[in-house]
Design a protein around this motif. Structure first.
Motif, PDB file in Angstrom:
ATOM      1  N   LYS A 116       0.695  -1.222  -0.031  1.00  0.00           N
ATOM      2  CA  LYS A 116      -0.074   0.096  -0.154  1.00  0.00           C
ATOM      3  C   LYS A 116       0.989   1.225   0.083  1.00  0.00           C
ATOM      4  O   LYS A 116       0.781   2.274  -0.734  1.00  0.00           O
ATOM      5  CB  LYS A 116      -0.886  -0.021   1.220  1.00  0.00           C
ATOM      6  CG  LYS A 116      -1.824   1.229   1.392  1.00  0.00           C
ATOM      7  CD  LYS A 116      -3.204   0.980   0.561  1.00  0.00           C
ATOM      8  CE  LYS A 116      -4.125   2.099   0.562  1.00  0.00           C
ATOM      9  NZ  LYS A 116      -4.728   2.398   1.674  1.00  0.00           N
TER      10      LYS A 116
ATOM     11  N   GLU B  16       1.109   3.859  -2.959  1.00  0.00           N
ATOM     12  CA  GLU B  16       0.869   5.490  -2.651  1.00  0.00           C
ATOM     13  C   GLU B  16       1.976   6.234  -3.367  1.00  0.00           C
ATOM     14  O   GLU B  16       1.792   7.352  -3.918  1.00  0.00           O
ATOM     15  CB  GLU B  16       0.770   5.814  -1.046  1.00  0.00           C
ATOM     16  CG  GLU B  16      -0.803   5.361  -0.895  1.00  0.00           C
ATOM     17  CD  GLU B  16      -0.909   5.384   0.644  1.00  0.00           C
ATOM     18  OE1 GLU B  16       0.296   5.493   1.535  1.00  0.00           O
ATOM     19  OE2 GLU B  16      -2.101   5.038   1.055  1.00  0.00           O
TER      20      GLU B  16
ATOM     21  N   TYR C 124     -10.125   0.910  -9.334  1.00  0.00           N
ATOM     22  CA  TYR C 124     -10.000   0.038  -8.151  1.00  0.00           C
ATOM     23  C   TYR C 124     -10.902  -1.160  -8.034  1.00  0.00           C
ATOM     24  O   TYR C 124     -12.033  -1.036  -8.645  1.00  0.00           O
ATOM     25  CB  TYR C 124     -10.309   1.066  -7.024  1.00  0.00           C
ATOM     26  CG  TYR C 124      -9.337   1.945  -6.729  1.00  0.00           C
ATOM     27  CD1 TYR C 124      -8.015   1.920  -5.876  1.00  0.00           C
ATOM     28  CD2 TYR C 124      -9.400   3.338  -7.130  1.00  0.00           C
ATOM     29  CE1 TYR C 124      -7.198   2.815  -5.867  1.00  0.00           C
ATOM     30  CE2 TYR C 124      -8.674   4.362  -7.037  1.00  0.00           C
ATOM     31  CZ  TYR C 124      -7.510   4.230  -6.294  1.00  0.00           C
ATOM     32  OH  TYR C 124      -6.562   5.210  -6.089  1.00  0.00           O
TER      33      TYR C 124
ATOM     34  N   TYR D 116     -10.847  -2.944  -4.996  1.00  0.00           N
ATOM     35  CA  TYR D 116     -10.889  -2.394  -3.713  1.00  0.00           C
ATOM     36  C   TYR D 116      -9.996  -1.561  -3.010  1.00  0.00           C
ATOM     37  O   TYR D 116      -8.984  -1.596  -3.731  1.00  0.00           O
ATOM     38  CB  TYR D 116     -10.954  -3.663  -2.804  1.00  0.00           C
ATOM     39  CG  TYR D 116      -9.724  -4.594  -2.569  1.00  0.00           C
ATOM     40  CD1 TYR D 116      -8.820  -4.268  -2.087  1.00  0.00           C
ATOM     41  CD2 TYR D 116      -9.815  -5.875  -3.350  1.00  0.00           C
ATOM     42  CE1 TYR D 116      -7.463  -5.030  -2.107  1.00  0.00           C
ATOM     43  CE2 TYR D 116      -8.441  -6.643  -3.466  1.00  0.00           C
ATOM     44  CZ  TYR D 116      -7.569  -6.283  -2.666  1.00  0.00           C
ATOM     45  OH  TYR D 116      -6.348  -7.187  -2.732  1.00  0.00           O
ATOM     46  N   LEU D 117     -10.444  -0.682  -2.166  1.00  0.00           N
ATOM     47  CA  LEU D 117      -9.399   0.347  -1.733  1.00  0.00           C
ATOM     48  C   LEU D 117     -10.028   0.532  -0.214  1.00  0.00           C
ATOM     49  O   LEU D 117     -11.007   0.917   0.236  1.00  0.00           O
ATOM     50  CB  LEU D 117      -9.467   1.591  -2.261  1.00  0.00           C
ATOM     51  CG  LEU D 117      -8.680   2.696  -1.449  1.00  0.00           C
ATOM     52  CD1 LEU D 117      -7.078   2.520  -1.910  1.00  0.00           C
ATOM     53  CD2 LEU D 117      -9.038   4.192  -2.507  1.00  0.00           C
TER      54      LEU D 117
ATOM     55  N   VAL E 137      -5.500  -2.484  -1.163  1.00  0.00           N
ATOM     56  CA  VAL E 137      -5.704  -1.924  -2.433  1.00  0.00           C
ATOM     57  C   VAL E 137      -5.588  -2.862  -3.428  1.00  0.00           C
ATOM     58  O   VAL E 137      -4.649  -3.795  -3.455  1.00  0.00           O
ATOM     59  CB  VAL E 137      -4.753  -0.496  -2.588  1.00  0.00           C
ATOM     60  CG1 VAL E 137      -3.220  -0.880  -2.987  1.00  0.00           C
ATOM     61  CG2 VAL E 137      -5.318   0.043  -3.868  1.00  0.00           C
TER      62      VAL E 137
ATOM     63  N   ALA F 122      -5.834  -2.357  -7.654  1.00  0.00           N
ATOM     64  CA  ALA F 122      -6.025  -1.101  -8.519  1.00  0.00           C
ATOM     65  C   ALA F 122      -5.158  -1.578  -9.818  1.00  0.00           C
ATOM     66  O   ALA F 122      -4.091  -2.024  -9.817  1.00  0.00           O
ATOM     67  CB  ALA F 122      -5.411   0.177  -7.887  1.00  0.00           C
TER      68      ALA F 122
END
Length: 147
Positions: free
Chosen positions: A17, A21, A38, A40-41, A46, A48
């Motif tokens: 994660k 970022e 995405y 899921y987040l 995450v 993506a």
């Protein structure tokens, strides 16, 4: 393909994660924004797909079960990702699913990096950030010139 593997609670999800970022920040600085889709987040997790021109980059943090790994990799296959980073356990079915995906879908041998488990929350946090920097660097290098 990069597979970050490790034991439970070794910081695989947190590390990826953080790398996600950092990689997004890098892309925003270069491109003034990038489209992301995405699966899921959450605060810690995450999955993506990042769209860089014709290149699709997939990253998924959940890797403790075979089904979690399959879900993320299926999402990446549907989006025709050519660059993938995922988390898995160090051995067993989750790792096998990732290895099979790299060979059958991407036609590459995955690089496998082991995420060591550090004792103590402060040591773990420092180790996660350091390892995330390495993963983000790998993503930057692998995507450079491929978009």
């Amino acid at each position: 393909m990069l597979v970050v593997k490790g034991s439970g609670s070794s910081g695989k999800s947190t590390t990826l994660k953080l790398a996600f970022e950092s990689y997004l920040q890098y892309l925003v600085r270069l491109n003034d924004g990038v489209p992301v889709e995405y699966l899921y987040l959450t605060k810690r997790e995450v999955a993506a797909v990042i769209k860089l021109g014709k290149l699709r980059v997939g990253l998924a943090t959940r890797g403790d079960s075979q089904n979690q790994v399959k879900l993320g990799l299926s999402f990446f296959a549907a989006h025709k990702c050519r660059l993938v980073v995922c988390a898995t356990r160090s051995r067993g079915k989750p790792l096998k699913v990732a290895q099979d995906f790299s060979l059958q879908k991407l036609k590459v041998q995955a690089e496998e990096w082991k995420k060591p488990k550090d004792v103590g929350s402060k040591n773990q946090q420092v180790a996660n950030h350091a390892f995330a920097k390495e993963v983000a660097g790998w993503l930057q290098s692998a995507s450079r010139g491929n978009a």
